[in-house]
Design a protein around this motif. Structure first.
Motif, mmCIF file in Angstrom:
data_model
loop_
_atom_site.group_PDB
_atom_site.id
_atom_site.type_symbol
_atom_site.label_atom_id
_atom_site.label_comp_id
_atom_site.label_asym_id
_atom_site.label_seq_id
_atom_site.Cartn_x
_atom_site.Cartn_y
_atom_site.Cartn_z
ATOM 1 N N TYR A 169 0.829 -1.200 0.000
ATOM 2 C CA TYR A 169 0.000 0.000 0.000
ATOM 3 C C TYR A 169 0.866 1.254 0.000
ATOM 4 O O TYR A 169 0.643 2.188 -0.783
ATOM 5 C CB TYR A 169 -0.945 0.016 1.205
ATOM 6 N N GLN B 269 -6.506 -0.497 0.430
ATOM 7 C CA GLN B 269 -6.035 -1.400 1.474
ATOM 8 C C GLN B 269 -6.930 -2.636 1.575
ATOM 9 O O GLN B 269 -6.446 -3.757 1.769
ATOM 10 C CB GLN B 269 -5.981 -0.672 2.817
ATOM 11 N N ASP C 7 -7.964 5.373 -0.321
ATOM 12 C CA ASP C 7 -6.920 4.653 0.415
ATOM 13 C C ASP C 7 -7.504 3.434 1.131
ATOM 14 O O ASP C 7 -6.919 2.347 1.128
ATOM 15 C CB ASP C 7 -6.254 5.578 1.447
ATOM 16 N N ASN D 255 0.951 3.951 -2.958
ATOM 17 C CA ASN D 255 0.541 5.314 -2.624
ATOM 18 C C ASN D 255 1.660 6.311 -2.899
ATOM 19 O O ASN D 255 1.420 7.413 -3.431
ATOM 20 C CB ASN D 255 0.108 5.371 -1.157
#
Length: 346
Positions: free
Chosen positions: A146, A187, A183, A150
């Motif tokens: 992640y 995840q 986000d 990101n």
């Protein structure tokens, strides 16, 4: 001279005679023991060495000694301080800067150990499954991927100019339309799919880490560090007024010891170990037991020689002189001794 005066005079003479004998014999005994200290010590060791263990101790005595005499009491603060100081001295000694790790562990030992570990395929697969095929590893891998994704997106959008702004607007529109944070969505997606990835990673590790590969990895890993000085281990420790790794290590060991020393589990192990050892050595002499610890006659002689000055100091001490005089006084105070020496009272 009256009879009473004569009796008193005779009694004083008797006391003077006895006291003179006691003084003379005390001096003789001390001098004789000092002259004979070395052969007496040697003969004492020889006599002790000839005695059988089971003549004086049984397994229950040893178990009771360990449980009641050692395990019952916690380690004293002075001893704990000594342990910490000794550990600190050993770890930070300057000699560690010039001694490589290979001087402490023989190369053949590493190869033997690596081969031994490598041949246990079942245990190795269990270890791999424990590390890779569990929720903790999956969560760690999820967070790692992640953050990587990101970071890549943020860096790419910042460098993309107008296109980046457009993509950010699309992200904002997506979050408003779905009422979910992108986000969080990312995840959740990663976590759901990462389990399958972890299972594949576990299968690949078990398939490719053969016995020979594990052995080779261990031997190669040792080859990379064997020339490093022992002092390199200090890099994994902290030694500051606020934080001492040695103090923390000693405290942890002490906590574990205090938890175990009174437990029925440890006491049962102590009893079992003592029974095993005692059954093997109960008919051995003290000398044979000492020899099993490489304490032969030469070591006993060296110990005797070392103890001679202490023995001489004990013979010269006031307490020894006092006890000798008390013993001789009690001896001469016996009626048959007085009568036999003609020292009876009138």
């Amino acid at each position: 001279m009256t009879p009473a005066a004569s009796t008193t005079s005779h009694q004083e003479g008797v006391n003077i005679t006895i006291n003179s004998l006691i003084e003379a014999q005390t001096a003789f005994i001390k001098h004789w023991l000092q002259q004979q200290a070395e052969p007496l010590a040697t003969e004492a060791w020889q006599w002790l060495g000839a005695q059988s263990l089971n003549k004086y101790l049984n397994a229950d005595d040893l178990t009771r000694l360990i449980n009641d005499g050692i395990l019952t009491q916690p380690m004293s603060d002075i001893m704990r301080s000594d342990v910490r100081d000794i550990m600190r001295t050993l770890i930070y000694h300057p000699a560690n800067d010039n001694v490589p790790l290979s001087d402490l562990v023989d190369e053949t030992q590493i190869v033997t150990l690596a081969t031994y570990i490598g041949n246990y395929e079942q245990q190795r697969n269990i270890l791999i499954s424990t590390f890779i095929g569990n929720e903790t590893f999956a969560d760690l891998l999820t967070q790692t991927l992640y953050h990587a994704i990101n970071d890549f997106m943020e860096t790419t959008l910042d460098r993309a100019g107008g296109v980046g702004k457009l993509m950010k607007m699309g992200r904002s529109s997506f979050e408003k339309a779905t009422n979910r944070n992108l986000d969080e969505k990312l995840q959740t997606y990663l976590h759901r799919n990462i389990k399958d990835l972890a299972q594949r990673a576990e299968a690949n590790a078990q398939a490719h880490l053969s016995n020979e590969e594990v052995t080779r990895l261990l031997v190669t890993g040792w080859a990379r560090i064997k020339d490093q000085p022992v002092s390199r281990l200090q890099e994994y420790l902290r030694e500051t007024p606020e934080h001492s790794s040695i103090d923390h290590l000693e405290a942890s060991l002490q906590q574990s010891y205090n938890r175990l020393r009174l437990s029925p589990y440890l006491h049962s192990l102590v009893a079992a170990v003592v029974d095993t050892w005692y059954s093997n050595h109960q008919f051995d002499s003290i000398a044979e037991l000492a020899a099993s610890l490489n304490l032969g006659p030469s070591a006993s002689m060296a110990l005797s020689t070392t103890m001679i000055p202490m023995l001489n100091d004990a013979l010269e001490s006031d307490w020894f002189t006092t006890h000798i005089k008390e013993m001789l006084s009690a001896f001469y105070a016996q009626p048959d001794i007085k009568e036999g020496l003609g020292l009876q009272e009138l």
